[in-house]
Design a protein around this motif. Structure first.
Motif, PDB file in Angstrom:
ATOM      1  N   GLN B  92      40.144  34.411  40.627  1.00 59.82           N
ATOM      2  CA  GLN B  92      41.591  34.256  40.448  1.00 59.82           C
ATOM      3  C   GLN B  92      41.957  32.847  40.015  1.00 59.82           C
ATOM      4  O   GLN B  92      42.920  32.270  40.505  1.00 59.82           O
ATOM      5  N   LEU B 129      46.944  37.621  34.353  1.00 54.57           N
ATOM      6  CA  LEU B 129      46.387  38.956  34.550  1.00 54.57           C
ATOM      7  C   LEU B 129      45.194  38.780  35.487  1.00 54.57           C
ATOM      8  O   LEU B 129      44.082  38.506  35.035  1.00 54.57           O
ATOM      9  N   MET B 130      45.441  38.814  36.774  1.00 57.34           N
ATOM     10  CA  MET B 130      44.465  38.514  37.828  1.00 57.34           C
ATOM     11  C   MET B 130      44.099  37.036  37.867  1.00 57.34           C
ATOM     12  O   MET B 130      43.702  36.498  38.896  1.00 57.34           O
ATOM     13  N   GLU B 131      44.184  36.415  36.711  1.00 58.73           N
ATOM     14  CA  GLU B 131      43.891  34.992  36.575  1.00 58.73           C
ATOM     15  C   GLU B 131      44.775  34.492  35.440  1.00 58.73           C
ATOM     16  O   GLU B 131      45.359  35.294  34.718  1.00 58.73           O
TER      17      GLU B 131
END
Lengths: 183, 141
Positions: B92, B129-131
């Motif tokens: 992340q 997006l998640m990260e």
């Protein structure tokens, strides 16, 4: 006491099962391709995220539209500003399920599969069924899919000047190398 | 005589138009190495900002040039050869896909990068997006 221990064991066991059952890729490849008389239009992203649930065969994809890169800066601009309206609809997603899924598919060599689910592009959701492959290749769990979409189905209007030049259908290619998601 | 002048003017206009059109068509991608950063930030607070309020952070940073300093978590290559640097946290953190032209010319810089050490990158922020996704990017130091 015994009951507490039982609950603890149960929680730990289910948590482990949950962790083991998922596979992830943060760098899934997705491309758009359209053959035009003037030149081929190819947009590629290596930044889509995909999660595959190894227990149920559910599979999800998400991609940020501005991560699609084109050979020409102008194409990228048109793609984001005129067609996808990326500032209004920054992400596309797909949530589906592998048909007739069983866990052996995750460890067997690459084989054909079918996936049905909801594809959301440009803020429009459609149910689609697409062919694909899934299985082990060189010690990795690999998934691929190739299918066509019509921009018109997703409310993407292509100006009449170029409508004839851009194919009615766009080829979508997906390639994913999954890793176990243990966290 | 008059017709000749008109023809010449039309021809000149046509050439200018075609020139502008071709220039637009062949416009190169912006050279990330030359772009001035819109924001200079630390990696950890930036991740915090995105995780707490994704929409606001996306509106603020998306498509902007960011210069980010943080700890290098991993250095890897994607199947297509793109060099990928992840800052702070592998799952992340901040994912930076390096510009392939820049990578070709700066192999030594990439070789010298060590996970765990601080690094500063500059690139275009694409959102969360998640990260945090940054591409294309270059290493500043």
């Amino acid at each position: 006491m015994l009951r507490k221990l039982f609950i603890l064991v149960f929680v730990v066991a289910s948590a482990t099962a949950f962790g083991q059952g998922k596979f992830i890729s943060k760098n899934a490849y997705i491309s758009f391709y359209s053959l035009t008389p003037l030149e081929d239009i190819l947009g590629e992203s290596n930044e889509a995220v995909s999660i595959l649930n190894g227990e149920t065969g559910e599979v999800g994809f998400q991609a940020i539209m501005t991560t699609f890169h084109f050979r020409r800066a102008l194409m990228e601009e048109h793609f984001n500003e005129n067609y996808m309206e990326s500032s209004k609809y920054p992400k596309s997603k797909f949530n589906g399920k592998i048909e007739n899924f069983n866990k052996d598919m995750l460890t067997a060599p690459v084989a054909d599969i079918k996936i049905t689910g909801q594809l959301t592009v440009h803020g429009v959701e459609k149910t689609i069924t697409v062919p694909g492959t899934l299985g082990m290749q060189d010690g990795k769990l690999v998934g691929t899919s190739k299918f066509q979409v019509a921009p018109e189905d997703y409310g993407i209007t292509i100006p009449s000047v170029v409508r004839d030049k851009i194919g009615k259908q766009m080829d979508i290619t997906v390639k994913v190398n999954y890793l176990p998601y243990g966290k | 005589m008059k017709i000749r002048y008109i023809l010449i003017i039309v021809l000149i206009l046509f050439i200018i138009g075609a020139g502008v059109g071709l220039r637009m068509f062949f416009k190169p991608h912006a050279d990330i190495n030359r772009l001035k950063p819109d924001f200079k930030v630390e990696a950890a607070p930036l991740i915090d900002e995105f995780q707490k309020a994704e929409d606001a952070a996306t509106a603020k940073y998306s498509e902007k040039v960011l210069e980010i300093t943080g700890k290098l978590a991993t250095k890897s290559q994607l199947p297509n050869g793109t060099t990928l640097l992840i800052l702070e946290d592998e799952m992340q953190g901040i994912s930076c896909q390096l510009d392939s032209n820049w990578v070709t010319a700066n192999q030594a810089v990439i070789q010298s990068l060590e996970p765990g050490k601080p690094v500063t990158v500059k690139g275009v922020c694409k959102g969360y997006l998640m990260e945090i996704k940054v591409s294309p990017a270059v290493v500043v130091k």
